[in-house]
Design an enzyme around this catalytic site. Structure first.
Site, PDB file in Angstrom:
ATOM      1  N   LYS A  14       0.822  -1.214   0.000  1.00  0.00           N
ATOM      2  CA  LYS A  14       0.000   0.000   0.000  1.00  0.00           C
ATOM      3  C   LYS A  14       0.859   1.268   0.000  1.00  0.00           C
ATOM      4  CE  LYS A  14      -3.812  -2.344   0.065  1.00  0.00           C
ATOM      5  NZ  LYS A  14      -4.645  -2.444  -1.164  1.00  0.00           N
ATOM      6  N   LYS A  16       3.725   1.688  -1.631  1.00  0.00           N
ATOM      7  CA  LYS A  16       4.119   1.940  -3.017  1.00  0.00           C
ATOM      8  C   LYS A  16       2.952   2.526  -3.810  1.00  0.00           C
ATOM      9  CE  LYS A  16       7.649  -1.682  -3.534  1.00  0.00           C
ATOM     10  NZ  LYS A  16       8.060  -2.854  -4.348  1.00  0.00           N
ATOM     11  N   ASP A  78      11.265  -3.515  -9.394  1.00  0.00           N
ATOM     12  CA  ASP A  78      12.100  -4.481  -8.693  1.00  0.00           C
ATOM     13  C   ASP A  78      13.295  -3.714  -8.154  1.00  0.00           C
ATOM     14  OD1 ASP A  78      12.733  -7.070  -7.765  1.00  0.00           O
ATOM     15  OD2 ASP A  78      14.202  -7.326  -9.363  1.00  0.00           O
ATOM     16  N   PHE A 161      12.561   0.078   5.841  1.00  0.00           N
ATOM     17  CA  PHE A 161      12.491  -1.379   5.867  1.00  0.00           C
ATOM     18  C   PHE A 161      13.699  -1.933   5.119  1.00  0.00           C
ATOM     19  CE2 PHE A 161      10.156   0.221   2.241  1.00  0.00           C
ATOM     20  CZ  PHE A 161      10.620  -0.542   1.178  1.00  0.00           C
ATOM     21  N   TYR A 163      17.181  -3.028   4.077  1.00  0.00           N
ATOM     22  CA  TYR A 163      18.534  -2.677   4.492  1.00  0.00           C
ATOM     23  C   TYR A 163      18.676  -1.212   4.915  1.00  0.00           C
ATOM     24  CZ  TYR A 163      19.792  -7.107   2.225  1.00  0.00           C
ATOM     25  OH  TYR A 163      19.888  -8.434   1.871  1.00  0.00           O
ATOM     26  N   ASP A 164      17.585  -0.490   5.011  1.00  0.00           N
ATOM     27  CA  ASP A 164      17.637   0.939   5.339  1.00  0.00           C
ATOM     28  C   ASP A 164      18.475   1.262   6.586  1.00  0.00           C
ATOM     29  OD1 ASP A 164      16.072   1.408   3.149  1.00  0.00           O
ATOM     30  OD2 ASP A 164      14.311   2.097   4.251  1.00  0.00           O
TER      31      ASP A 164
END
Length: 211
Positions: A14, A16, A78, A161, A163-164
């Site tokens: 949601k 995105k 992607d 979320f 690797y942030d």
């Protein structure tokens, strides 16, 4: 009277979908982004096996599959993390680097262990996103977006979320997980990819509307 969807984003995320709607708001006359720009679940679009070997290939694969299944203009993306000393890995395997798809904590733990002895000056990395557009008429386009930075040695921040928490963007002294949502959207790889694709999206929707 119900309004028919005109554009489907090949995701169940949601966040995105919200980003795409905001990007398109006011760009196409007559387009109600809140009802006509939808995600995969709203139109029963199929889940697609991502078996290509590049971000671009996977994004286009999903977009083409969804437009073929729904008859609607489709967008897909992607994305992943590319680490310099690993030759671009984890890359397309970012979400399942530890062997379990979507296990962010395990993925981070493994990556930090693999780079434990790597000096700071060699810890360059980039988030990469490919955004793809496909239309029922066979037109397609793909755009890439990057967010360059450095891999930290431990987690910092609670936002975002993936690797942030272990990526510090170039020009910043905080991790991606410590940025505000506005800051992240302004520089993110996904935001850049979708903004690059925006002219093609607008053109496809405008031409579709004129038929």
């Amino acid at each position: 009277m119900s309004v028919s969807p005109r554009l489907v984003l090949a995701t169940h995320n949601k966040g995105k979908l919200r980003e795409l709607r905001e990007l398109l708001r006011g760009q196409v006359p007559g387009l109600d982004v809140d009802t006509q720009v939808v995600d995969a679940s709203a139109v029963g679009a199929p889940d697609v096996v991502e078996d290509e070997v590049t971000f671009q290939g996977n994004a286009l694969l999903k977009a083409r599959a969804v437009t073929a299944a729904t008859g609607l203009i489709a967008i897909a993306d992607d994305s992943g993390l590319s680490v310099d000393v690993l030759g671009g890995a984890p890359g397309i395997f970012s979400a399942r680097w530890s062997g379990r798809h979507g296990d962010d904590e395990a993925n981070i733990d493994l990556l930090l262990a693999q780079l434990g002895d790597v000096k700071d000056e060699h810890r360059g990395a980039s988030f990469v996103c490919a955004a793809a557009l496909a239309t029922p008429g066979g037109y397609f386009a793909v755009e890439l977006g990057h967010l360059a930075g450095t891999l930290l040695r431990e987690r910092r921040g609670n936002g975002g979320f993936g690797y942030d928490p272990i990526v510090q963007p170039d020009g910043y002294d905080v991790s991606v997980a410590e940025l505000t949502s506005e800051q992240k959207n302004a520089i993110s790889h996904r935001g850049r990819a979708f903004r690059g694709l925006l002219p093609q999206i607008v053109r496809a929707l405008t031409e579709d509307q004129s038929r």
